[in-house]
Enzyme design. Sequence first.
Site, PDB file in Angstrom:
ATOM      1  N   ARG A  35       0.833  -1.212   0.000  1.00  0.00           N
ATOM      2  CA  ARG A  35       0.000   0.000   0.000  1.00  0.00           C
ATOM      3  C   ARG A  35       0.867   1.262   0.000  1.00  0.00           C
ATOM      4  NH1 ARG A  35      -5.456  -1.435   1.254  1.00  0.00           N
ATOM      5  NH2 ARG A  35      -5.596  -3.594   0.619  1.00  0.00           N
ATOM      6  N   ASP A 140     -18.835   6.370   1.537  1.00  0.00           N
ATOM      7  CA  ASP A 140     -17.588   5.639   1.736  1.00  0.00           C
ATOM      8  C   ASP A 140     -16.542   6.690   2.084  1.00  0.00           C
ATOM      9  OD1 ASP A 140     -16.649   2.573   0.786  1.00  0.00           O
ATOM     10  OD2 ASP A 140     -15.006   4.020   0.979  1.00  0.00           O
TER      11      ASP A 140
END
Length: 281
Positions: A35, A140
């Site tokens: 990530r 979200d």
Amino acid sequence: MSYSTDDIHKKVKKLLYALTGITLADNKDIMISNRIDKLKRDSKYQGNIEDLLKLIENGSYVTEFINSFTTNKTHFFREDFHFLDLKNRALPNLAKSGNKINMYCSASSTGEEPYSMAMTVLEVQDKIGKRLNASIIATDIDTNVLQYAANGVYRYSKSSKEFPSWIKPSKYFKRRIQRNLSGEEILIKVKDELRKMLSFEVMNLNDDSYPFAKNQFDIIFCRNVLIYFSSSDQNKILKRLFSYLKIGGTLYLGHSENPQDLVNYVKRVGQNIFIKEKEIF
Ligand SMILES: C[S@@+](CC[C@H](N)C(=O)[O-])C[C@H]1O[C@@H](n2cnc3c(N)ncnc32)[C@H](O)[C@@H]1O
């Protein structure tokens, strides 16, 4: 001074928790490294990761950081028994009153979940032969997935397996063939009838309050997102969400999530399906 990988990962976890509430377990080192690579690519930051993390701490590149560390796995009609309950019990009951039906999808990712809710509304409408005035707010924390969801275009090869027998995709999507270097792929785009039922907004479930009215919603989907939070944060989020659900409204949780302290205030009517019976005071 340069930091060790361990120091960098600790700093990432601390920042991620402060910004999103997401808690990463100790065995997630490979994932964190991947990530971080994504963050470097997406932010196009040329310097070292230590400096980038300092900038994030001071409020720059926050969106890129959050978007790099969310896990967005989803598909149409995931845990399809929830949509069956919506179709066979919750929506027909709500339809009887004739009132507007307010639905909330609290971690919508790329949109497959709220569009599945909308398709279910239209199926019920056709079945009972009465127009349902329903709207779905989908939120979200990840701005990239919300953009994708608002666009409403999906690869059919991925989605085709996902529709239950009672859904005919051609009723809700337009098909388009796209040619690219590796050949052809079929894209499907949600039709306007579905799209106009939904609004997409960025929202952090870890915020102290949400921009909704008390008891606003008849239906809340909160699935496969609580798993990213500590048990005590899950409990706080659930209680907060619960205050926006009407008495008699239905809460759907993901397969490995549980209602925690709500347990005394709900009636379980199916696998992770809960009806709100009373307020928590
Ligand atoms: C695994 S997906 C689940 C999607 C969908 N609910 C489902 O069940 O298929 C989890 C989603 O939760 C979102 N998320 C993570 N932390 C969040 C937060 N603090 N607030 C809002 N959404 C969050 C992620 O961006 C991601 O899109």
